[in-house]
Write an enzyme that holds these catalytic residues in place. Structure first.
Site, short mmCIF file in Angstrom:
data_model
loop_
_atom_site.label_atom_id
_atom_site.label_comp_id
_atom_site.label_asym_id
_atom_site.label_seq_id
_atom_site.Cartn_x
_atom_site.Cartn_y
_atom_site.Cartn_z
N LYS A 153 -48.51 -10.88 21.12
CA LYS A 153 -48.66 -9.60 19.52
C LYS A 153 -49.49 -9.10 19.81
CE LYS A 153 -46.96 -14.25 17.04
NZ LYS A 153 -47.08 -14.87 15.91
N GLY B 167 -59.70 -19.64 7.29
CA GLY B 167 -59.44 -18.88 9.12
C GLY B 167 -59.45 -17.24 8.75
N ALA B 168 -59.83 -16.65 9.65
CA ALA B 168 -60.21 -15.28 9.96
C ALA B 168 -59.28 -14.97 11.53
CB ALA B 168 -61.91 -15.35 10.09
N ILE C 181 -50.21 -23.62 7.55
CA ILE C 181 -48.61 -23.06 8.27
C ILE C 181 -48.15 -23.73 9.48
CG2 ILE C 181 -49.99 -20.43 7.66
CD1 ILE C 181 -50.79 -20.16 10.77
#
Length: 282
Positions: free
Chosen positions: A66, A129-130, A221
């Protein structure tokens, strides 16, 4: 002449995108085919050049390409450029332009499940989360007008860096996981973006939700399993929950419309994916 679309990644055999898109092409009478392509890291530039030569109209990009694909594209949408990742490529006037539909797909999925005007200054959101998914969702939420979005992470430094790098205006703070657990009562929306709880480690959860408010909305997710331990705990606390199938469907539907100009059937796309997973949309 049949149009060609696809998805690239490594690995790619597990992708359900071909199943979803090809069924929509068939149902809508579109003469097109969507194929998976297993692309190794060192072949990425050549693959992009080859796709342009053979006339591919558009394709999706998944892990680990990505970010790496960005230098090989002709142009990049401003939001995708800010996020630093591309998941959808559209052929425009012969050129390949990169977009990121992950964040927008997440918001659309949330809007379809949570019948509330949450994109406003009153909603307080916590992102767990990061990583890359967190970044796409965080940037998109702020870009579209949400104001209060905090981030908790095992490494608070990484969460703080994500906040500092964001070019969109908002009010955010970085928290440790323990701090977030104690402050959960402050949040209307909690978004779990890590891989913790994903198959096969389905008993793990990134946070203890003891202090979660009962009227909160909790999204994870992950979509395999269809209900993570995190969502099970949220549901036990009385929260409304949603798994990652909606985000997957909506980001795919956005790409489909960008390529064809036609809005696909969300219900049909959801059914084919959930049937394949053997689960539910939560």
């Amino acid at each position: 002449m049949q149009k060609l679309y696809g998805v690239i990644g490594k690995p790619i055999a597990q992708s359900m995108s071909p199943l979803m898109h090809n069924e929509e092409f068939r149902q809508l009478g579109i003469n097109a085919n969507y194929q998976p392509f297993h692309i190794l890291d060192h072949d990425l530039k050549t693959a992009v050049e080859g796709m342009k030569v053979i006339g591919i109209e558009g394709f999706n990009v998944t892990s680990p390409h990505k970010t790496a694909i960005m230098p090989f594209l002709d142009s990049i949408d401003p939001l995708a450029n800010a996020i630093g990742a591309v998941n959808t490529i559209v052929r425009e006037n012969g050129d390949f332009r990169g977009y990121n539909t992950d964040g927008t797909g997440f918001i659309q999925a949330l809007q379809s499940a949570w019948k509330k005007d949450f994109m406003n200054e009153q909603t307080r959101t916590l992102i767990v989360g990061a990583g890359g998914a967190s970044k796409a969702i965080y940037y998109t939420l702020l870009a579209k007008g949400m104001k209060y979005v905090d981030i908790c992470n095992r490494s608070v430094i990484n969460a703080q860096q994500l906040i500092e790098d964001c070019p969109y205006e908002g009010v955010s703070k970085a928290l440790s996981l323990h701090e977030a657990e104690l402050e959960l009562v402050d949040y209307d929306l909690v978004i779990q973006t890590t891989s913790i709880g994903m198959y096969p480690d389905i008993t793990n959860s990134p946070l203890d939700l003891e202090h979660l408010r009962t009227n909160a909305f909790v999204s994870d997710i992950i979509y395999n399993p269809s209900e993570t331990a995190f969502l099970q705990q949220a549901k036990h606390k009385g929260a409304q929950t949603q798994n990652g199938i909606g985000m997957f469907i909506h980001q795919g539907a956005l790409a489909f419309k960008m390529w064809t100009g036609i809005t696909p059937n969300f219900e049909r796309m959801t059914n084919i994916v959930t049937e394949k997973l053997g689960g539910t949309t939560c």
